[in-house]
Design a protein around this motif. Structure first.
Motif, PDB file in Angstrom:
ATOM      1  N   LEU A  84       0.836  -1.202   0.000  1.00  0.00           N
ATOM      2  CA  LEU A  84       0.000   0.000   0.000  1.00  0.00           C
ATOM      3  C   LEU A  84       0.869   1.250   0.000  1.00  0.00           C
ATOM      4  CD1 LEU A  84      -2.697   1.453   0.172  1.00  0.00           C
ATOM      5  CD2 LEU A  84      -2.694   1.069   2.657  1.00  0.00           C
ATOM      6  N   SER A  85       1.943   1.251   0.780  1.00  0.00           N
ATOM      7  CA  SER A  85       2.836   2.418   0.847  1.00  0.00           C
ATOM      8  C   SER A  85       3.458   2.702  -0.503  1.00  0.00           C
ATOM      9  CB  SER A  85       3.936   2.182   1.889  1.00  0.00           C
ATOM     10  OG  SER A  85       3.399   2.052   3.187  1.00  0.00           O
ATOM     11  N   ARG A  86       3.916   1.655  -1.180  1.00  0.00           N
ATOM     12  CA  ARG A  86       4.544   1.853  -2.493  1.00  0.00           C
ATOM     13  C   ARG A  86       3.528   2.361  -3.502  1.00  0.00           C
ATOM     14  NH1 ARG A  86       7.391  -2.961  -5.940  1.00  0.00           N
ATOM     15  NH2 ARG A  86       5.209  -3.605  -6.156  1.00  0.00           N
ATOM     16  N   TRP A  87       2.313   1.826  -3.463  1.00  0.00           N
ATOM     17  CA  TRP A  87       1.275   2.279  -4.397  1.00  0.00           C
ATOM     18  C   TRP A  87       0.979   3.760  -4.192  1.00  0.00           C
ATOM     19  CZ3 TRP A  87      -3.623   4.384  -3.840  1.00  0.00           C
ATOM     20  CH2 TRP A  87      -4.417   4.418  -4.990  1.00  0.00           C
ATOM     21  N   ILE A  88       0.832   4.171  -2.941  1.00  0.00           N
ATOM     22  CA  ILE A  88       0.528   5.574  -2.650  1.00  0.00           C
ATOM     23  C   ILE A  88       1.648   6.478  -3.143  1.00  0.00           C
ATOM     24  CG2 ILE A  88       0.245   7.260  -0.787  1.00  0.00           C
ATOM     25  CD1 ILE A  88      -1.205   5.029   0.795  1.00  0.00           C
ATOM     26  N   ALA A  89       2.889   6.118  -2.843  1.00  0.00           N
ATOM     27  CA  ALA A  89       4.024   6.961  -3.220  1.00  0.00           C
ATOM     28  C   ALA A  89       4.147   7.089  -4.737  1.00  0.00           C
ATOM     29  CB  ALA A  89       5.310   6.397  -2.622  1.00  0.00           C
ATOM     30  N   THR A  90       4.051   5.982  -5.455  1.00  0.00           N
ATOM     31  CA  THR A  90       4.258   6.018  -6.904  1.00  0.00           C
ATOM     32  C   THR A  90       3.073   6.620  -7.651  1.00  0.00           C
ATOM     33  OG1 THR A  90       3.484   3.712  -7.021  1.00  0.00           O
ATOM     34  CG2 THR A  90       5.857   4.080  -6.928  1.00  0.00           C
ATOM     35  N   HIS A  91       1.883   6.567  -7.059  1.00  0.00           N
ATOM     36  CA  HIS A  91       0.713   7.145  -7.718  1.00  0.00           C
ATOM     37  C   HIS A  91       0.444   8.588  -7.273  1.00  0.00           C
ATOM     38  CE1 HIS A  91       0.079   2.966  -8.754  1.00  0.00           C
ATOM     39  NE2 HIS A  91      -0.881   3.316  -9.572  1.00  0.00           N
ATOM     40  N   SER A  92       1.219   9.071  -6.301  1.00  0.00           N
ATOM     41  CA  SER A  92       1.008  10.446  -5.837  1.00  0.00           C
ATOM     42  C   SER A  92       1.524  11.474  -6.836  1.00  0.00           C
ATOM     43  CB  SER A  92       1.698  10.652  -4.483  1.00  0.00           C
ATOM     44  OG  SER A  92       3.113  10.528  -4.599  1.00  0.00           O
ATOM     45  N   VAL A  93       2.331  11.041  -7.805  1.00  0.00           N
ATOM     46  CA  VAL A  93       2.852  11.942  -8.843  1.00  0.00           C
ATOM     47  C   VAL A  93       2.175  11.606 -10.168  1.00  0.00           C
ATOM     48  CG1 VAL A  93       5.068  12.247  -7.698  1.00  0.00           C
ATOM     49  CG2 VAL A  93       4.781  10.366  -9.299  1.00  0.00           C
ATOM     50  N   SER A  94       2.341  12.476 -11.145  1.00  0.00           N
ATOM     51  CA  SER A  94       1.737  12.263 -12.460  1.00  0.00           C
ATOM     52  C   SER A  94       2.327  11.035 -13.135  1.00  0.00           C
ATOM     53  CB  SER A  94       1.950  13.492 -13.348  1.00  0.00           C
ATOM     54  OG  SER A  94       1.316  14.626 -12.801  1.00  0.00           O
ATOM     55  N   LEU A  95       1.571  10.454 -14.048  1.00  0.00           N
ATOM     56  CA  LEU A  95       2.017   9.256 -14.756  1.00  0.00           C
ATOM     57  C   LEU A  95       3.320   9.526 -15.502  1.00  0.00           C
ATOM     58  CD1 LEU A  95       1.325   6.327 -15.455  1.00  0.00           C
ATOM     59  CD2 LEU A  95       0.033   7.173 -17.422  1.00  0.00           C
ATOM     60  N   VAL A  96       3.398  10.651 -16.193  1.00  0.00           N
ATOM     61  CA  VAL A  96       4.641  11.119 -16.822  1.00  0.00           C
ATOM     62  C   VAL A  96       4.748  12.610 -16.493  1.00  0.00           C
ATOM     63  CG1 VAL A  96       5.948  11.407 -18.948  1.00  0.00           C
ATOM     64  CG2 VAL A  96       4.421   9.443 -18.699  1.00  0.00           C
ATOM     65  N   GLN A  97       5.794  12.981 -15.768  1.00  0.00           N
ATOM     66  CA  GLN A  97       5.895  14.334 -15.212  1.00  0.00           C
ATOM     67  C   GLN A  97       6.910  15.190 -15.973  1.00  0.00           C
ATOM     68  OE1 GLN A  97       4.173  15.802 -12.523  1.00  0.00           O
ATOM     69  NE2 GLN A  97       5.196  17.644 -13.271  1.00  0.00           N
ATOM     70  N   ASP A  98       6.524  16.431 -16.237  1.00  0.00           N
ATOM     71  CA  ASP A  98       7.451  17.417 -16.788  1.00  0.00           C
ATOM     72  C   ASP A  98       8.369  17.872 -15.656  1.00  0.00           C
ATOM     73  OD1 ASP A  98       8.815  19.498 -17.923  1.00  0.00           O
ATOM     74  OD2 ASP A  98       7.069  20.784 -18.231  1.00  0.00           O
ATOM     75  N   LEU A  99       9.629  17.488 -15.694  1.00  0.00           N
ATOM     76  CA  LEU A  99      10.591  17.821 -14.643  1.00  0.00           C
ATOM     77  C   LEU A  99      11.351  19.084 -15.042  1.00  0.00           C
ATOM     78  CD1 LEU A  99      11.935  14.221 -13.897  1.00  0.00           C
ATOM     79  CD2 LEU A  99      10.079  15.457 -12.761  1.00  0.00           C
ATOM     80  N   SER A 100      10.677  20.203 -14.938  1.00  0.00           N
ATOM     81  CA  SER A 100      11.259  21.467 -15.408  1.00  0.00           C
ATOM     82  C   SER A 100      11.787  22.331 -14.272  1.00  0.00           C
ATOM     83  CB  SER A 100      10.210  22.258 -16.206  1.00  0.00           C
ATOM     84  OG  SER A 100       9.048  22.471 -15.425  1.00  0.00           O
TER      85      SER A 100
END
Length: 518
Positions: A253-269
């Motif tokens: 559950l912890s890993r799911w929350i952490a990895t889904h808390s950000v966008s699927l593909v994020q603009d790292l600007s």
């Protein structure tokens, strides 16, 4: 007689006048200055059970900076004791070396001193304030005023917590961090216990809420919860609400929350977006591309999203333009020449194990941002139009296959709610005989996975050392300047190796305790 009495009074006044002021003020100063518990590796577990909210300064012998921090904790402790009615405890944990096995089970990666950690309900979280008396008081008052999991008691309160109220819709520019909310029929279920455990592990990363109220559940679920419903709510138009459907185990559950808390593909600007992704604790697939890709980025992103959705809990995805700030600086750290053309695909980590962080431990932010390259391809003259889902999947899957077999068992198994109990066997001896061989096979499998993980972590560290030395083949005079970085890599290897050995020892001891089952 009067003369004798007079002389006695004068002697008493003289004695009081000669008494040092520090002695007279001792009782008064004790009420103003607070206490700081002196802890060791052995006494820390008992202190965590006794004190639900504790700020701990990690110290080593003869560390003057650490002692300065302790004095500031003592100065803040008296004020906090009064304002929180003894709800906050200050402590100093003295360890004999930075390789303390107790700290290795709390801090993943290199330990830097001085180090302040907040412990709430026995789990660690980052101290976010400055190391001054006023900041310590302010930060710990804020921590004392909130719960690990916020109890949601009204529809309005729930809407505000999830940023679904009218105020949030009117203030679109305000930061709206993701939230986790759990709807439960009761707080006595095993599923609720799993949720609370995950909340304690991730309390420094994301806010958690819980709801038992039938009215609120009807509003947000369409009916009263018959079993647990765990949701992640974000200010993301593509993923406004995500529902957890994985195993009911804290690590999973912890890993799911952490990895889904950000966008699927994020603009790292921005530097902050880069640091937050690197800090999550799973490898990052990074697309570093030239500015010429920008016009075709929209069509290309569909391929990356398709692959990212397949490996969401094992890897996060992001992209940046290597000629646009802040990437030129980071590109140098990644060993990419400024004159290099074309795009680069890479999988990187932040000085962590190749399998990612240990999700059975509390989440703490890494001490520093450091790129560790696991896989990298220079795409050369390839254009954005040449990028396909199959090409991306081939690159990503080749990495996933290397580490998948070493996934910790805790992530794979979990509770199943409302599972019907099996009918009792007609013969207990038959049941025991039927299960003995599978149990033995399972122990063998887990041991082999542990040994494989130990070997991979060691080989990964050696590979990083060789890579650093290879870069200096033509400039050996630069070696002294690289020694701190090499030393840090060796220290990380040592910590990981010790942890792996301790885990292996515990696993062997566990098998020995259960030898009757075999």
């Amino acid at each position: 007689l009067l003369s004798m009495a007079r002389r006695g009074l004068l002697a008493l006044f003289a004695l009081l006048a000669c008494t040092p002021p520090s002695v007279c003020a001792k009782k008064g100063s004790a009420s103003k200055k607070g206490e700081v518990l002196e802890l060791t590796d052995k006494s820390l577990p008992a202190a965590l059970e006794k004190h639900p909210l504790m700020l701990v300064s990690i110290s080593v012998p003869d560390c003057e900076i650490c002692e300065q921090v302790t004095r500031r904790l003592r100065s803040a402790s008296g004020e906090l004791r009064v304002q929180t009615k003894n709800a906050v405890t200050m402590a100093k944990l003295l360890i004999t070396s930075q390789n303390s096995p107790v700290i290795a089970r709390i801090v993943q990666g290199q330990l830097t001193l001085p180090k302040l950690i907040v412990f709430r309900e026995g789990e660690a979280m980052d101290y976010t304030g400055d190391v001054t008396k006023d900041s310590i008081v302010e930060t710990m008052l804020r921590e004392a005023s909130r719960d690990t999991v916020q109890v949601l008691k009204s529809v309005k309160q729930t809407e505000r917590f999830l940023h679904l109220d009218s105020w949030s819709s009117q203030h679109t520019d305000e930061d709206k961090p993701p939230r986790v909310v759990g709807f439960f029929p009761t707080n006595e279920s095993a599923a609720y216990a799993v949720y609370r455990t995950a909340a304690r592990k991730l309390q420094g990363l994301i806010a958690f809420g819980e709801c038992f109220d039938a009215t609120i559940q009807r509003k947000f679920l369409g009916g009263v919860a018959k079993k647990s419903a765990i949701q992640l709510v974000k200010a993301d138009k593509r993923e406004r609400k995500l529902i957890y459907e994985g195993p009911l185990a804290p690590a999973a559950l912890s890993r799911w929350i952490a990895t889904h808390s950000v966008s699927l593909v994020q603009d790292l600007s921005t530097e902050s977006s880069i640091e937050s992704h690197m800090a999550l604790g799973v490898p990052l697939f990074l697309l570093l591309m030239p500015d010429s890709y920008e016009e075709q980025l929209g069509g290309m992103m569909s391929h990356f999203r398709a692959v990212a959705s397949k490996v969401r809990e094992k890897m996060v995805f992001g992209y940046g333009f290597k000629d646009t700030e802040p990437w030129p600086m980071f590109a140098q750290q990644l060993g990419i020449d400024r004159e290099a053309t074309g795009a680069f695909w890479m999988i990187v980590g932040n000085n962590m194990e190749i399998t990612g962080r240990d999700w059975s431990m509390a989440w703490l932010r890494p001490a520093s941002l450091g790129f560790q390259i696991y896989a990298m391809e220079a795409r050369g003259k390839e254009t954005a139009a040449d990028v396909t889902e199959d090409k991306i999947w081939t690159f990503v899957n080749s990495f996933i296959e290397q580490v998948e077999q070493f996934s910790p068992p805790a992530l794979l198994d979990g509770l199943v709610e409302e599972q019907e109990a099996e009918a009792p066997s007609s013969s207990a001896s038959e049941s025991s005989a039927a299960q003995s061989d599978p149990a033995a096979a399972n122990y063998d499998k887990l041991l082999r996975e542990r040994l494989g993980s130990l070997q991979m972590n060691f080989n990964s560290g050696v590979a990083n050392l060789k890579k650093a030395l290879d870069e200096l083949v033509d400039a050996p005079q630069l070696l002294p300047g690289r020694v701190p970085g090499l030393t840090s890599t060796v220290q990380n290897m040592e910590l990981k190796f010790k942890k792996d050995l301790l885990d292996l020892k515990r696993q062997l001891m566990d098998i020995a305790k259960r030898k009757d089952e075999l």
